[in-house]
Design an enzyme around this catalytic site. Structure first.
Site, short mmCIF file in Angstrom:
data_model
loop_
_atom_site.label_atom_id
_atom_site.label_comp_id
_atom_site.label_asym_id
_atom_site.label_seq_id
_atom_site.Cartn_x
_atom_site.Cartn_y
_atom_site.Cartn_z
CB SER A 61 -0.92 0.02 1.23
OG SER A 61 -1.66 -1.18 1.30
N1 SAM Z 1 -0.44 -5.09 4.14
C1 SAM Z 1 0.27 -5.37 2.92
C2 SAM Z 1 1.62 -4.74 2.87
O1 SAM Z 1 2.00 -4.04 3.82
O2 SAM Z 1 2.32 -4.99 1.87
C3 SAM Z 1 -0.52 -4.99 1.69
C4 SAM Z 1 -1.59 -5.95 1.46
S1 SAM Z 1 -2.21 -6.10 -0.17
C5 SAM Z 1 -2.88 -4.52 -0.49
C6 SAM Z 1 -3.61 -7.14 0.24
C7 SAM Z 1 -3.24 -8.53 0.67
O3 SAM Z 1 -4.39 -9.16 1.18
C8 SAM Z 1 -2.74 -9.43 -0.47
O4 SAM Z 1 -1.48 -9.92 -0.17
C9 SAM Z 1 -3.80 -10.52 -0.57
O5 SAM Z 1 -3.26 -11.76 -0.94
C10 SAM Z 1 -4.33 -10.53 0.86
N2 SAM Z 1 -5.67 -11.10 1.04
C11 SAM Z 1 -6.78 -10.95 0.28
N3 SAM Z 1 -7.82 -11.61 0.83
C12 SAM Z 1 -7.36 -12.18 1.97
C13 SAM Z 1 -7.95 -12.99 2.99
N4 SAM Z 1 -9.24 -13.36 2.97
N5 SAM Z 1 -7.17 -13.40 4.02
C14 SAM Z 1 -5.86 -13.06 4.08
N6 SAM Z 1 -5.25 -12.30 3.14
C15 SAM Z 1 -5.99 -11.85 2.11
#
Ligand code: SAM
Length: 218
Positions: A61
Site C-alpha cells: 500500500s
Molecule cells: N499489508 C500489505 C503490505 O504491507 O504490503 C498490503 C496488502 S495487499 C494490499 C492485500 C493482501 O491481502 C494481499 O497480499 C492478498 O493476498 C491478501 N488477502 C486478500 N484476501 C485475503 C484474505 N481473505 N485473508 C488473508 N489475506 C488476504
C-alpha cells in the site's frame, strides 16, 4: 540512493503535509526500511506516493494509507494487533515497531513465505504470520486491541468486529467495487460499536468467506 533521505522526504511530504500527526507513527515510518519489502528493481520507488506491485497480482500500500490506517488505531505501544493481508510485510513491520505483538494472516502462501523471510532478515521477531482466510480472524488469539484489514471487503466483517477487545478498533476498507471507504469501528461495549468513515481508498479485494469470491468479482 540514500534511503534515509528518501524516508525523511516521504514523512515530511506525504505524511505530515497530509495531516498525519501521530508521533509514534511518524517516528516509526522514519525508521522502517520500506525498500527492503519490495524487489530490487523497485527499491528506488519504495518511498514514492503510490502503491507498488509485490508479485502474485498484489501490492504494497501507498505510504500515506499505511500511516493513516496505523494512526487510526490510536496505539500507545503495548497492544496486540491483528492484520489481515500480510502482503509484503511492510504494514506488519510498521505495527511491530510500535506494539508488543502482531498477528498477520495472508491467504497467499508464497507472499506469506516471502514476508517471513524479510522479517527474519530484518530481525523482526514479534510478527507471527499464518496462511489462511483472514475473514475468519484468529479466534484463539483474540481479543485484539486493533485489527487492520488491508484488502477491500464488500461489507464490514462481523467475525472480526467480535474479535476486538472492548475499546479496540477495526480499520477496514468497505465498498461494492474497486473503490472503497476506509471505515473505523470502535467496540464501545459487548454489543456496541461506533462507526466512522475516514477516506475513500482503493485496495485489492479481500477474497474469502466474508469477502469476495475471487480476485475479479469485486
Ligand atoms: N499489508 C500489505 C503490505 O504491507 O504490503 C498490503 C496488502 S495487499 C494490499 C492485500 C493482501 O491481502 C494481499 O497480499 C492478498 O493476498 C491478501 N488477502 C486478500 N484476501 C485475503 C484474505 N481473505 N485473508 C488473508 N489475506 C488476504
Amino acid at each position: 540512493m540514500d534511503f534515509s533521505i528518501a524516508r525523511r522526504n516521504m514523512v515530511e511530504r506525504h505524511l505530515k503535509a497530509r495531516g498525519i500527526t501521530d508521533q509514534l507513527v511518524l517516528e516509526t515510518m522514519l525508521q522502517v526500511p520500506r525498500h527492503l519489502f519490495v524487489e530490487g528493481a523497485l527499491q528506488s520507488q519504495a518511498y514514492s506516493d503510490y502503491p507498488l506491485p509485490i508479485g502474485e497480482g498484489q501490492t504494497i500500500s501507498q505510504p500515506y494509507i499505511v500511516a493513516l490506517m496505523t494512526a487510526s488505531l490510536a496505539l500507545k505501544g503495548k497492544e496486540r494487533v491483528l492484520e489481515i493481508g500480510t502482503g509484503s510485510g511492510y504494514q506488519a513491520a510498521v505495527l511491530a515497531s510500535i506494539v508488543s505483538k502482531v498477528y498477520s494472516i495472508e491467504r497467499n502462501a508464497n507472499l506469506a513465505r516471502r514476508a517471513r523471510l524479510i522479517f527474519d532478515r530484518t530481525g523482526i521477531r514479534n510478527v507471527i504470520v499464518k496462511v489462511g482466510d483472514g475473514c475468519l480472524g484468529w479466534e484463539e488469539e483474540s481479543p485484539f486491541d486493533g485489527i487492520l484489514v488491508t484488502a477491500g471487503a464488500p461489507a464490514v466483517v462481523d467475525t472480526l468486529k467480535y474479535q476486538l477487545a472492548v475499546g479496540g478498533r477495526l480499520i477496514i476498507p468497505v465498498g461494492p467495487g474497486r473503490e472503497q471507504v476506509l471505515k473505523c469501528l470502535t467496540r464501545s461495549g459487548e454489543n456496541e460499536f461506533q462507526e466512522e468513515d475516514l477516506v475513500r481508498c482503493r485496495f485489492v479485494p479481500l477474497v474469502g468467506q466474508y469477502g469476495w469470491k475471487d480476485a475479479n468479482s469485486s
